[in-house]
Design an enzyme around this catalytic site. Structure first.
Site, PDB file in Angstrom:
ATOM      1  N   ASP A  86     -42.753  27.779   2.704  1.00  0.00           N
ATOM      2  CA  ASP A  86     -42.396  26.366   2.117  1.00  0.00           C
ATOM      3  C   ASP A  86     -42.485  25.296   3.088  1.00  0.00           C
ATOM      4  OD1 ASP A  86     -41.167  26.596  -0.409  1.00  0.00           O
ATOM      5  OD2 ASP A  86     -39.358  27.600   0.283  1.00  0.00           O
ATOM      6  N   LYS A 116     -45.802  25.985  -0.041  1.00  0.00           N
ATOM      7  CA  LYS A 116     -45.211  25.592  -1.130  1.00  0.00           C
ATOM      8  C   LYS A 116     -44.615  24.410  -1.222  1.00  0.00           C
ATOM      9  CE  LYS A 116     -41.594  28.218  -3.033  1.00  0.00           C
ATOM     10  NZ  LYS A 116     -40.504  27.256  -3.073  1.00  0.00           N
ATOM     11  N   GLU A 118     -42.039  21.788  -3.371  1.00  0.00           N
ATOM     12  CA  GLU A 118     -41.031  21.478  -4.587  1.00  0.00           C
ATOM     13  C   GLU A 118     -41.336  20.211  -5.281  1.00  0.00           C
ATOM     14  OE1 GLU A 118     -36.792  22.288  -3.867  1.00  0.00           O
ATOM     15  OE2 GLU A 118     -37.151  23.944  -3.049  1.00  0.00           O
ATOM     16  N   GLU A 186     -38.578  27.548 -11.633  1.00  0.00           N
ATOM     17  CA  GLU A 186     -37.193  28.376 -11.124  1.00  0.00           C
ATOM     18  C   GLU A 186     -36.143  27.873 -12.366  1.00  0.00           C
ATOM     19  OE1 GLU A 186     -35.816  27.962  -7.295  1.00  0.00           O
ATOM     20  OE2 GLU A 186     -33.922  28.346  -7.734  1.00  0.00           O
TER      21      GLU A 186
HETATM   22  O1  KIV Z   1     -36.745  28.970  -0.809  1.00  0.00           O
HETATM   23  C1  KIV Z   1     -37.279  30.231  -1.712  1.00  0.00           C
HETATM   24  O2  KIV Z   1     -36.875  31.339  -1.353  1.00  0.00           O
HETATM   25  C2  KIV Z   1     -37.798  29.602  -2.767  1.00  0.00           C
HETATM   26  C3  KIV Z   1     -37.856  30.873  -3.766  1.00  0.00           C
HETATM   27  C4  KIV Z   1     -36.465  30.859  -4.370  1.00  0.00           C
HETATM   28  C5  KIV Z   1     -38.825  30.481  -4.820  1.00  0.00           C
HETATM   29  O3  KIV Z   1     -38.138  28.765  -2.784  1.00  0.00           O
END
Ligand code: KIV
Length: 280
Positions: A86, A116, A118, A186
């Site tokens: 992330d 990833k 957001e 989500e």
């Molecule tokens: O940070 C995380 O664990 C997430 C998942 C819940 C998709 O973004």
């Protein structure tokens, strides 16, 4: 059959064959080893790290240094799964140069296969395109985006009226066009997630988005019952490890107090003649 490292092509093949992708979070080496040995497809070093490992109230305070530190540990335990890290809040929100630099750090320093990000508005999709153009695969994440939950009015279901659903469908299409290889949806109604999954060519991974997505993700600490402070409806607990750990710890404490641990099999011996040489 020899096990091979999972690639983006494998993930899109799973979707095109009508299969399902299994994804879970990990933040450390030994958890990564367990997920790997069970055969997980994608490991996510999620910024949920902030909640379940670092004890913050939200994911907002998580830093790049914290993400890199934990992603490096997970990388050492990950051989076959596709590893996504992330990008934490404000690491991709300022400008393209900073976003590319930060995404690059997660790949170069931590060893992530992809990042990833957001959000799905114009600013964020432009950042995503810049990262993809720089050669780094990006997984999108829309619907309930915990980093900006305050803007969304809290942790609640998204896209549950026609206008909001239309907007999420639009964002999903924009993210696909920006070059995302996959997106996470989500906390949205299952029928909407199904519609988006059918429309998208890229795999759609759901969390609280029903069974008709191309895959599912959960926070490992939630599904193992290791972190029980929050209990969203979409979490299924496959184990109750916090309870088991607590019982084991209580058992240990009692045995230490009663001098029942350690037993001879947990202790080291010394030859009698060596003991005698101490002359005590
Ligand atoms: O940070 C995380 O664990 C997430 C998942 C819940 C998709 O973004």
């Amino acid at each position: 059959m020899e096990r091979k490292k999972i690639t983006i092509s494998d993930l899109s093949r799973i979707k095109s064959e009508g299969g399902r992708i299994a994804m879970l979070t990990a933040y450390d080496f030994s958890t990564a080893l367990v997920l790997e040995s069970a055969g997980i497809d994608i490991i996510l070093v999620g910024d949920s790290l902030g909640n379940v490992i670092l004890g913050y109230d939200s994911t907002v305070p998580v830093t790049m240094e914290e993400m890199i530190h934990h992603a490096k540990a997970v990388r050492r335990g990950t051989r076959y799964a596709f590893l996504v890290a992330d990008m934490p809040f404000m690491s991709f929100n300022i400008d393209k140069a900073q976003t590319i630099t930060n995404a690059g750090r997660l790949v170069k320093e931590a060893g992530a296969d992809a990042v990833k990000i957001e959000g799905g508005n114009e600013t964020i999709s432009a950042m995503i395109k810049a990262v993809v153009d720089a050669g780094i695969p990006v997984m999108g994440h829309i619907g309930l985006t915990p980093q900006t939950a305050t803007m969304l009015g809290g942790y609640k279901v998204q896209g549950n009226n026609a206008a909001a659903a239309k907007e999420l469908m639009r964002q999903a299409a924009v993210l696909e066009k920006a070059g995302c290889f996959s997106i996470v949806l989500e906390c949205i109604p299952d029928v909407l997630a199904e519609l988006i999954s059918k429309k998208m060519k890229i795999p759609v991974i759901g969390i609280g988005a029903g069974v008709r997505c191309d895959g599912q993700v959960l926070v490992t600490h939630d599904m193992l019952g290791l972190y029980e402070r929050l209990s969203p409806k979409f979490v299924k607990r496959y184990a109750h490890l916090a309870k088991e750990m607590s019982e084991a710890v209580a058992n240990y404490i009692q045995e230490v107090k009663d001098a029942k641990f350690p037993l001879p099999q947990h202790s080291y011996t010394m030859k009698k003649e060596e003991l005698e040489k101490l002359g005590l």
